[in-house]
Design an enzyme around this catalytic site. Structure first.
Site, PDB file in Angstrom:
ATOM      1  N   GLU A   1       0.818  -1.223   0.000  1.00 34.61           N
ATOM      2  CA  GLU A   1       0.000   0.000   0.000  1.00 34.61           C
ATOM      3  C   GLU A   1       0.847   1.266   0.000  1.00 34.61           C
ATOM      4  O   GLU A   1       0.504   2.259  -0.640  1.00 34.61           O
ATOM      5  CB  GLU A   1      -0.939   0.030   1.210  1.00 34.61           C
ATOM      6  CG  GLU A   1      -2.193  -0.815   1.057  1.00 34.61           C
ATOM      7  CD  GLU A   1      -1.952  -2.280   1.320  1.00 34.61           C
ATOM      8  OE1 GLU A   1      -0.824  -2.629   1.755  1.00 34.61           O
ATOM      9  OE2 GLU A   1      -2.868  -3.085   1.096  1.00 34.61           O
TER      10      GLU A   1
ATOM     11  N   HIS B   1     -11.388  -4.233   9.393  1.00 37.53           N
ATOM     12  CA  HIS B   1     -11.888  -4.138   8.018  1.00 37.53           C
ATOM     13  C   HIS B   1     -13.206  -3.371   7.976  1.00 37.53           C
ATOM     14  O   HIS B   1     -14.036  -3.632   7.112  1.00 37.53           O
ATOM     15  CB  HIS B   1     -12.130  -5.532   7.428  1.00 37.53           C
ATOM     16  CG  HIS B   1     -10.895  -6.296   7.067  1.00 37.53           C
ATOM     17  ND1 HIS B   1     -10.080  -6.864   7.997  1.00 37.53           N
ATOM     18  CD2 HIS B   1     -10.349  -6.595   5.869  1.00 37.53           C
ATOM     19  CE1 HIS B   1      -9.075  -7.502   7.380  1.00 37.53           C
ATOM     20  NE2 HIS B   1      -9.215  -7.351   6.096  1.00 37.53           N
TER      21      HIS B   1
HETATM   22  C1  TPP Z   1      -2.375  -4.525   4.226  1.00 35.18           C
HETATM   23  C2  TPP Z   1      -3.429  -5.308   3.537  1.00 35.18           C
HETATM   24  N1  TPP Z   1      -3.639  -5.135   2.230  1.00 35.18           N
HETATM   25  C3  TPP Z   1      -4.581  -5.839   1.598  1.00 35.18           C
HETATM   26  C4  TPP Z   1      -5.334  -6.743   2.267  1.00 35.18           C
HETATM   27  C5  TPP Z   1      -6.400  -7.537   1.556  1.00 35.18           C
HETATM   28  N2  TPP Z   1      -5.977  -8.944   1.504  1.00 35.18           N
HETATM   29  C6  TPP Z   1      -6.408  -9.831   2.406  1.00 35.18           C
HETATM   30  S1  TPP Z   1      -5.693 -11.315   2.219  1.00 35.18           S
HETATM   31  C7  TPP Z   1      -4.820 -10.794   0.885  1.00 35.18           C
HETATM   32  C8  TPP Z   1      -3.911 -11.728   0.178  1.00 35.18           C
HETATM   33  C9  TPP Z   1      -2.887 -12.227   1.089  1.00 35.18           C
HETATM   34  O1  TPP Z   1      -2.044 -13.092   0.409  1.00 35.18           O
HETATM   35  P1  TPP Z   1      -0.931 -13.890   1.175  1.00 35.18           P
HETATM   36  O2  TPP Z   1      -0.178 -12.954   2.068  1.00 35.18           O
HETATM   37  O3  TPP Z   1      -0.164 -14.643   0.179  1.00 35.18           O
HETATM   38  O4  TPP Z   1      -1.724 -14.858   2.133  1.00 35.18           O
HETATM   39  P2  TPP Z   1      -2.852 -15.924   1.765  1.00 35.18           P
HETATM   40  O5  TPP Z   1      -4.156 -15.202   1.766  1.00 35.18           O
HETATM   41  O6  TPP Z   1      -2.532 -16.500   0.439  1.00 35.18           O
HETATM   42  O7  TPP Z   1      -2.788 -16.904   2.861  1.00 35.18           O
HETATM   43  C10 TPP Z   1      -5.080  -9.465   0.613  1.00 35.18           C
HETATM   44  C11 TPP Z   1      -4.498  -8.682  -0.487  1.00 35.18           C
HETATM   45  C12 TPP Z   1      -5.108  -6.890   3.634  1.00 35.18           C
HETATM   46  N3  TPP Z   1      -5.844  -7.732   4.383  1.00 35.18           N
HETATM   47  N4  TPP Z   1      -4.138  -6.190   4.246  1.00 35.18           N
END
Ligand code: TPP
Lengths: 330, 328
Positions: free
Chosen positions: B64, B133
């Site tokens: 971000e 959220h």
């Molecule tokens: C700082 C932030 N940006 C965006 C999000 C929205 N978001 C939630 S889960 C996710 C993907 C996360 O991917 P990863 O870290 O690979 O973990 P996974 O969900 O695959 O376990 C995103 C972009 C968030 N929760 N926090």
């Protein structure tokens, strides 16, 4: 295989099944019956990392997890009924209904919290490790996150500090190939995630996350080393989530059959079952009994949670502030 | 009178604005997490990558700070980035780029530069997404001189305001409500731009002026309907842009009604409602026949559990109760 090793594998099998059945209950029953709000992030396919890594932890250790936390928290021994109740928003939930699926925490188990703000748990884990070190305690901190989190600034800032200050923290990255819809190709300038630690002078390894025994062995060795040396480490496990990012994911970003194919080939639970047959000579009947037993355990925890009361709206702000009395002057 | 057009959902109104502005101006570019093939977690960018290509519509890593900072840099050289931050809670990561950089770059350079960037983000609660959220942090950005802040409710307004935000040469924080993307309302077929900094009277009335915005406006309108049956006539005003605030429209209404209620989903302490009431009381006490009232959330991180979240957030009954108090 040695008998103790077989015992251990059976133990892991039980824990992986418990996580799988717990999440299948969410997916197949709680979702259609609207028994939870928002969305729930399942780790179906990633259980070997949760179970292998968490079992390599000692009682005095702490862990931080993410929105995808059911595997880590249940493997650490979180009460099934309390977890279900939390996801249902009941007052008997582990966080008294305040947190929900994305926020499971249990201080009594050293689960310092699930952090769905991607990347933000990494500096927090680093800080917890700093406290352990300064307090002269012997535990370590294990911090779980997805590969997507490795693109956050928080991750890199914390890696540097952990290495700079020699902190007893192990970063466990579960590379399940997608951050929501975004595959590595779209979001990573370089795919050798383990190499990112090198720039900080931190030890790092990349391993198969579908083989629970390998995960356990490697984590035991790494955690042990961090315990002895107070040096951080990064472990990247290759894994895969067989279901959507969360319970309302369209999954339009991956070919329809991809998950089915990977599942057929790599399901970490089938992997254990194959080991049973090939190397351990475990009676298939015994595996069936285990499955029935764990299913029963999950079902009855679910039923009890369903009976639990809702929080009283009058208690809304309870728990917001710590009772705190600061004495100023005499 | 303009054609009322067809009914669209809020997400489509956003998409329409983005699409129209991208067709009109090549310098309008988008990035954000999952906005490409996925179309954004709330569907606000569905189909745009297919139409405009991967160069102009980019999936961004979970970064971000850089998503917003890169927008500021690109804006300095004349691009018009519209970035999506997946949840307003994560604007806190992006806050340096928005509040320290975008808001101040022009002023600090003695007016040499401009930063025409838009930061879109879904805010708000009501869907069980819990404390990290669900936040409403519009007042944080209103407190930063150099930023414009827009919080639309009606799809038509969202489209018209987003188009203006994109063309504006100043940085704009554009907050959408995450529980509101499937809300339906009319939107004219032909292009329409709505000015930033101009309020809209959503319902005319004579007894009480009720100011509300974003999704909470729906509860204000519901309360107004309820109270009409009780013989209370309410004028409902949607400021739409919170900074700059259109105080004049509120004052004109108060000249008729003499009574003011402000309702927002954010909690009251240091909320925008406090500012509106302060401006009215400070300069226009003579218009008031009764002490103004605020209706807002309980000052508490939003809880996950449904009965708790309901208790935390304002609703039409809470608003109606406050209105009854000021007309008593
Ligand atoms: C700082 C932030 N940006 C965006 C999000 C929205 N978001 C939630 S889960 C996710 C993907 C996360 O991917 P990863 O870290 O690979 O973990 P996974 O969900 O695959 O376990 C995103 C972009 C968030 N929760 N926090």
């Amino acid at each position: 295989m040695r008998p103790e090793r077989i015992e251990q594998l059976i133990h892991f099998y039980r824990d992986m099944l418990r996580i799988r059945y717990f999440e299948e209950k969410i997916l197949n029953h709680m979702l259609p019956n609207r028994l939870f709000r928002g969305s729930s992030h399942l780790c179906i396919g990633q259980e070997a990392v949760s179970v292998g890594a968490v079992h390599a932890m000692e009682e005095e250790d702490y862990l931080f997890t993410t929105h995808r936390n059911h595997g880590h928290t249940l493997a650490r021994g979180m009460d099934l009924e309390g977890a279900f109740a939390e996801i249902m928003g009941r007052t008997t939930g582990v966080c008294r209904g305040r947190g929900g699926s994305m926020h499971l925490a249990d201080a009594s188990l050293g689960i310092l919290g699930a952090n769905p703000v991607v990347g933000s748990n990494i500096p927090m884990a680093t800080g917890a490790a700093l406290a352990l070190k300064m307090q002269g305690r012997k535990g370590i901190v294990v911090c779980f996150f997805g590969e997507g989190a490795m693109n956050t600034g928080a991750c890199h800032e914390a890696f540097n500090m952990a290495a700079l200050w020699d902190l007893p923290v192990v970063f466990v990255c579960e590379n399940n190939k997608y951050a929501i819809s975004v595959a590595e190709d779209i979001s990573m300038s370089d795919h050798e995630l383990q190499d990112r630690a090198v720039g900080y002078g931190m030890e790092s390894y990349r391993l198969d996350g579908m083989n629970v025994l390998e995960v356990y062995d490697f984590c035991s060795a790494t955690f042990g080393r961090t315990r002895r040396t107070s040096r951080p480490a990064l472990l990247v496990f290759d894994t895969y989530r067989f279901v959507g990012h969360h319970t309302s994911d369209s999954e339009r970003y991956r070919p329809k059959d991809e998950a089915i194919e990977v599942f057929r080939e790599k399901d970490p639970i089938h992997f254990v079952e194959r080991e049973f047959l090939e190397d351990c000579h475990v009676d298939p009947e015994q595996a069936v009994d285990i499955r029935i037993d764990i299913k029963q355990e999950v079902e009855s925890a679910f039923e009890r949670a369903l009976e639990a009361p809702w929080p009283d709206p009058a208690t809304l702000t309870q728990g917001l502030w710590a009772e705190s009395e600061v004495t100023c002057g005499d | 009178m303009t054609d009322r057009g067809r009914e669209v959902v809020f997400a489509q109104a956003i998409r329409t604005a983005l699409r129209e502005e991208m067709q009109r101006d090549e310098s309008v570019i988008l990035w954000g997490q999952d906005i490409g093939v996925y179309g954004g977690v709330y569907g606000a960018t569905t189909g745009l990558q297919r139409e405009f290509g991967e160069d102009r519509v980019r999936d961004a890593p979970i970064s971000e700070m850089a998503i917003a900072g890169v927008a500021v840099g690109a804006a300095l050289l004349g691009m018009r980035p519209v970035v999506e931050i997946m949840y307003a809670d994560f604007l806190m990561h992006a806050a340096d780029a928005i509040a320290n950089q975008a808001a101040k770059w022009r002023f600090m350079s003695g007016g040499q530069f401009k930063v025409p960037a838009v930061f879109r983000s879904p805010a708000g609660g009501g869907s069980g997404y819990a404390a990290q959220h669900s936040q409403n942090i519009e007042s944080w950005f209103c407190h930063i001189p150099g930023l414009k802040v827009v919080c639309p409710c009606m799809p038509r307004d969202a489209r018209g305001l987003l188009k203006s935000a994109i063309r504006d040469d100043n940085p704009v924080v554009f907050l959408e409500h995450k529980s509101h993307y499937t809300y339906r309302g009319p939107m004219p077929k032909e292009e329409e731009l709505l000015p930033l900094g101009k309020a809209d009277v959503k319902r005319e009335g004579t007894d009480v002026t009720l100011v509300s915005w974003s999704r909470n406006l729906l509860w204000a309108l519901e309360a107004a309907d309820k109270l009409r049956e009780e013989g209370v006539s309410i004028e409902v005003i949607d400021p739409m842009t919170l900074f700059p605030l259109d105080l004049d429209t509120i004052l004109e209404s108060l000249a008729k009604t003499g009574r003011l209620v402000v309702s927002h989903e954010a909690h009251a302490f240091c909320g925008v409602g406090a500012e509106i009431i302060a401006q009215v009381v400070e300069g226009h006490m003579d218009l008031l026949k009764a002490a103004p009232k605020r209706v807002s959330a309980v000052a508490c991180p939003l809880p996950y559990s449904e009965p708790l979240e309901k208790a935390a957030l304002p609703d039409a009954d809470d608003i109606a109760a406050a209105v009854r108090q000021v007309v008593r």
